[in-house]
Design an enzyme around this catalytic site. Structure first.
Site, PDB file in Angstrom:
ATOM      1  N   GLU A 123      56.823  -6.460 -40.333  1.00  0.00           N
ATOM      2  CA  GLU A 123      57.501  -7.618 -39.749  1.00  0.00           C
ATOM      3  C   GLU A 123      57.184  -7.723 -38.267  1.00  0.00           C
ATOM      4  O   GLU A 123      56.893  -6.700 -37.627  1.00  0.00           O
ATOM      5  CB  GLU A 123      59.015  -7.506 -39.965  1.00  0.00           C
ATOM      6  CG  GLU A 123      59.579  -6.157 -39.610  1.00  0.00           C
ATOM      7  CD  GLU A 123      60.919  -5.859 -40.294  1.00  0.00           C
ATOM      8  OE1 GLU A 123      61.924  -5.948 -39.599  1.00  0.00           O
ATOM      9  OE2 GLU A 123      60.945  -5.538 -41.502  1.00  0.00           O
ATOM     10  N   LYS A 125      57.387  -7.710 -34.330  1.00  0.00           N
ATOM     11  CA  LYS A 125      58.271  -7.011 -33.396  1.00  0.00           C
ATOM     12  C   LYS A 125      58.638  -8.018 -32.312  1.00  0.00           C
ATOM     13  O   LYS A 125      57.815  -8.395 -31.488  1.00  0.00           O
ATOM     14  CB  LYS A 125      57.543  -5.806 -32.797  1.00  0.00           C
ATOM     15  CG  LYS A 125      58.433  -5.003 -31.863  1.00  0.00           C
ATOM     16  CD  LYS A 125      57.759  -3.696 -31.490  1.00  0.00           C
ATOM     17  CE  LYS A 125      58.663  -2.821 -30.639  1.00  0.00           C
ATOM     18  NZ  LYS A 125      59.000  -3.394 -29.350  1.00  0.00           N
ATOM     19  N   LYS A 325      51.370  -2.072 -31.670  1.00  0.00           N
ATOM     20  CA  LYS A 325      51.403  -2.991 -30.528  1.00  0.00           C
ATOM     21  C   LYS A 325      50.135  -3.833 -30.437  1.00  0.00           C
ATOM     22  O   LYS A 325      49.043  -3.347 -30.690  1.00  0.00           O
ATOM     23  CB  LYS A 325      51.557  -2.188 -29.225  1.00  0.00           C
ATOM     24  CG  LYS A 325      52.910  -1.513 -29.057  1.00  0.00           C
ATOM     25  CD  LYS A 325      53.951  -2.538 -28.716  1.00  0.00           C
ATOM     26  CE  LYS A 325      55.121  -2.032 -27.948  1.00  0.00           C
ATOM     27  NZ  LYS A 325      54.974  -1.623 -26.610  1.00  0.00           N
TER      28      LYS A 325
HETATM   29  S1  IVH Z   1      63.436  -1.712 -36.492  1.00  0.00           S
HETATM   30  C1  IVH Z   1      65.063   2.786 -35.522  1.00  0.00           C
HETATM   31  N1  IVH Z   1      62.350  -4.057 -36.509  1.00  0.00           N
HETATM   32  O1  IVH Z   1      61.944  -2.727 -31.140  1.00  0.00           O
HETATM   33  C2  IVH Z   1      64.600   1.563 -34.842  1.00  0.00           C
HETATM   34  N2  IVH Z   1      62.916  -3.141 -34.412  1.00  0.00           N
HETATM   35  O2  IVH Z   1      61.449   0.219 -29.807  1.00  0.00           O
HETATM   36  C3  IVH Z   1      64.527   0.485 -35.844  1.00  0.00           C
HETATM   37  N3  IVH Z   1      62.418  -4.589 -32.524  1.00  0.00           N
HETATM   38  O3  IVH Z   1      64.925  -1.355 -30.171  1.00  0.00           O
HETATM   39  C4  IVH Z   1      64.093  -0.739 -35.224  1.00  0.00           C
HETATM   40  N4  IVH Z   1      61.620  -6.264 -33.676  1.00  0.00           N
HETATM   41  O4  IVH Z   1      65.008  -3.780 -30.625  1.00  0.00           O
HETATM   42  C5  IVH Z   1      62.852  -3.082 -35.749  1.00  0.00           C
HETATM   43  N5  IVH Z   1      61.385  -6.139 -36.713  1.00  0.00           N
HETATM   44  C6  IVH Z   1      61.897  -5.192 -35.953  1.00  0.00           C
HETATM   45  C7  IVH Z   1      61.958  -5.304 -34.555  1.00  0.00           C
HETATM   46  C8  IVH Z   1      62.467  -4.239 -33.804  1.00  0.00           C
HETATM   47  C9  IVH Z   1      61.905  -5.826 -32.468  1.00  0.00           C
HETATM   48  C10 IVH Z   1      62.825  -3.788 -31.356  1.00  0.00           C
HETATM   49  C11 IVH Z   1      64.160  -3.143 -31.505  1.00  0.00           C
HETATM   50  C12 IVH Z   1      64.002  -1.718 -31.102  1.00  0.00           C
HETATM   51  C13 IVH Z   1      62.631  -1.704 -30.524  1.00  0.00           C
HETATM   52  C14 IVH Z   1      61.950  -0.403 -30.870  1.00  0.00           C
END
Ligand code: IVH
Length: 680
Positions: A123, A125, A325
């Site tokens: 998905e 980020k 990334k």
């Molecule tokens: S899953 C255990 N899914 O990325 C962490 N995070 O550095 C599980 N983020 O703080 C996170 N999109 O705020 C997840 N599709 C996504 C995301 C996502 C953005 C951010 C999230 C997290 C950071 C990870």
């Protein structure tokens, strides 16, 4: 084999570099997570982090408990009430290329003891802010930021203004469990960000650097009415614990959250194998510029929730997910000048002045050049065509000159030998990249120190922002920190653009900042290398300001987490007669320091040291070690006096006999299992 002397020298070098990296990363964490005001591009931050991880990998015994590689984000500011997360909110490990993505899959396989790639969910980020929403019996009752992962800030009132956060979950066939902790990202669309900045420019307010900062600034408003005017949105990407939902995969979990009425990140997909995940990564990288929201990569997750649970987490990130990334966005333009800025600690930083150019959708006319070594290393010249990069869409940087486009009339960049603000000769200490102005009276440094004192990172004095401090200094009302406490509202009311009302308000705020906690004051004083984290470490160790003033270098070095660089800086600061005079004046003005409260965090296996011997049958040794660490215990590599528990699998060997002699607690695998279960 390397000769032992060389080895020792390398080790010492690594130790010093590690201390430096920890300090740097902490500083940038604070700027990014707490102040919402990063100073370096994400890619540069990532490179520092990577260097830390690699060095720690080479020297595992040099890893400190407070290393940023073990922690998430930064401790929150105290404006909002703290909210402990029931389950920690972790960060993600990064993968910067396709090779590192497949390394992630290899690690999964090793941990799970299989060579089959599990089904994945990929998905986008989103580049926003992680928040947690607690729903009790379907009702939104509590919302918080991630904070340091363990404790966040209570921002319920602000989150409640976001239209895409339902007050009540929609219930159809599936009722939500009694308590559901939904996690996701709060974002501002690129269009929303531009509109917000347009309004701010009209009102003469400072502009936000990017959508993420704008979202962070909007969420951290003390007045929810302001948050309500910002077009924020929430996208759900998971739940802290999905065991009470009727779902078995990440894809189903997201679908369930959607049915409850939450918005999902578009373009999520199930990927049966690595090739599909990589194809999706390339697709998203191409789509990126057209998306309404900023995305900085793709998160790859193990789709099966039971497998996720089994994989668990390391100190700061889960084993079941990785953030792939995107590469930074670059563009070429001309370097037309270099400005030298004097910072709070006297460091002189070169800033590139560029012919304005659009990079990844934003107009860039200035970029950091970091320090003079960077200019030399990159062989930059005035008039050069240069490659400019915005990584993570934050602060742009000059990557390199395009030497093929040199015409021959480019000029060398003159590096200043004297401070551009006060004219004092600059000095450069060995091992430091920056040239500094050594004059503590340098007007640029004093101004920046005063701005820092009143800022969010300092005592957070309302109305003492950058503009106000500049005005006060220009008008001769403030020259040093004690002067702030000498301000009278009659003087302020006469300043251009001020009135009696705002003058009285500022005086009230100044009076309210007269008895800060020790940690807060230490961070506000702007001592070199003492940011919020070190300030807290010091405040926990020293009972009072007086104790700090009397401390010797060795007293500072005794404190866990304080290295030679920080200790030396503290000694210089507290031994300076000007510091003593300033603190004395503050006291005379009625300034006091209020006592710290002790935070208590105890994990069930804290203080216990486990050693494993023989083959375990139910879980891999790696998994067993991970469980121990998650619960606060330590794992030993050999039998020594520190070991408190020996866990015996099949064919334990001589360790068992020896451990018995030493009186160490012996556990069978089943007993160990029970201990973990009981401890959880
Ligand atoms: S899953 C255990 N899914 O990325 C962490 N995070 O550095 C599980 N983020 O703080 C996170 N999109 O705020 C997840 N599709 C996504 C995301 C996502 C953005 C951010 C999230 C997290 C950071 C990870």
């Amino acid at each position: 084999m390397m000769p032992p002397l060389l080895q020792a020298a390398d080790r010492e070098k690594a130790r010093r570099r590690l201390a430096e990296l920890r300090e740097l990363i902490r500083y940038h964490n604070h700027r990014y997570y707490v102040l919402d005001d990063p100073e370096i591009p994400d890619a540069e931050y990532d490179a520092l982090f990577r260097e830390l991880q690699e060095l720690e990998g080479q020297y595992p015994d040099l890893v400190t408990a407070d290393s940023p590689s073990r922690q998430v984000g930064a401790e929150p500011l105290s404006q909002f009430a703290p909210v402990p997360h029931r389950l920690p909110m972790l960060s993600l490990e990064n993968a910067f290329n396709e090779g590192e993505i497949s390394d992630f899959l290899l690690r999964l396989g090793r941990f799970l003891n299989t060579d089959q790639v599990p089904e994945l969910h990929a998905e986008p980020k989103l580049d926003g802010l992680a928040v947690e929403l607690v729903y009790e019996d379907g009702l939104f009752t509590l919302g918080s930021t991630r904070g340091d992962g363990v404790t966040g800030e209570n921002i319920t009132a602000n989150l409640a203004t976001i239209a895409t956060i339902p007050r009540r979950l929609q219930t159809g066939a599936d009722k939500p469990p009694g308590r559901l902790e939904i996690r996701g990202e709060v974002c501002l669309s690129i269009a929303g960000f531009k509109e917000l900045n347009r309004r701010r420019a009209e009102a003469g307010e400072t502009l936000f650097a990017n959508p993420r900062n704008a979202a962070a600034g909007s969420l951290r408003q003390l007045d929810p009415a302001i948050t309500k005017t910002r077009p924020l949105e929430f996208f759900a990407y998971g739940a802290a614990d999905s065991s009470e939902l009727k779902v078995t995969t990440q894809a189903q979990l997201l679908q369930q959250l959607h049915t409850f009425g939450l918005q999902l990140i578009p373009h999520g997909r199930v990927c049966p194998d690595l090739a599909t995940a990589l194809a999706h990564f390339r697709f998203l990288a191409e789509q990126r510029q057209q998306m309404p929201y900023e995305i900085d990569g793709m998160v790859i997750k193990v789709n099966d929730l039971a497998l996720q649970k089994r994989l668990g987490a390391k100190a700061r990130s889960p084993r079941w997910a990785v953030a792939a990334k995107f590469a930074a966005v670059q563009a070429a333009t001309r370097l037309i000048g270099v400005e030298f800025q004097v910072g709070r600690t006297g460091a002189v930083t070169p800033v590139a002045i560029l012919e304005p150019i659009k990079v990844g959708g934003a107009l860039v006319s200035r970029a950091t050049l970091h320090n003079e070594d960077e200019i030399k290393r990159k062989d930059l010249r005035l008039g050069d065509t240069v490659l400019v990069q915005r990584a993570g869409e934050v602060i742009p940087e000059v990557v390199k000159p395009v030497t093929a486009q040199r015409r021959g009339d480019e000029e060398a960049i003159a590096l200043p030998s004297h401070c551009p603000e006060c004219g004092r000769e600059l000095v450069r200490k060995e091992g430091e990249a920056a040239r500094r102005c050594p004059n503590p009276q340098c007007p640029a440094q004093r101004l920046r120190a005063l701005i820092h004192f009143g800022s969010k990172a300092g005592l957070d004095i309302d109305g003492m922002g950058k503009k106000a401090v500049e005005l006060l200094v220009q008008n001769g009302l403030v020259g040093d920190i004690p002067d702030i406490y000498r301000l009278r509202s009659e003087q302020l009311a006469e300043l251009p653009g001020w009135g009696e009302k705002s003058a009285a308000k500022v005086c009230e705020a100044v009076a309210a900042a007269k008895n800060p906690k020790l940690a807060r004051l230490l961070a506000a004083l702007g001592i070199r290398h003492v940011g919020e984290v070190n300030a807290q470490v010091l405040a926990r160790h020293f009972p009072s300001l007086e104790a700090l003033q009397q401390a010797k270098e060795e007293d500072f070095l005794e404190v866990e987490g304080i290295g030679p660089q920080v200790a030396a800086s503290l000694v210089t600061f507290f031994n300076d007669p000007a510091t003593a005079a300033m603190l004395e004046q503050l006291k005379e003005l009625g300034f006091t320091v209020s006592p710290e409260e002790e935070p208590a965090r105890q994990l069930p296996l804290q203080g216990r040291v486990f050693l494993f011997t023989g083959a375990l049958s139910e879980i891999s040794r790696n998994e067993a070690k991970a469980r121990v660490k998650e619960l606060g215990g330590q794992v030993a590599t050999g039998l020594n006096r520190k070991v408190t528990h020996l866990v015996c699998g099949d064919k334990p060997g001589s360790k068992l006999t020896k451990a018995r002699e030493m009186g160490i607690t012996i556990l069978t695998e089943a007993e160990f299992d029970r201990l973990l279960g009981g401890a959880i």
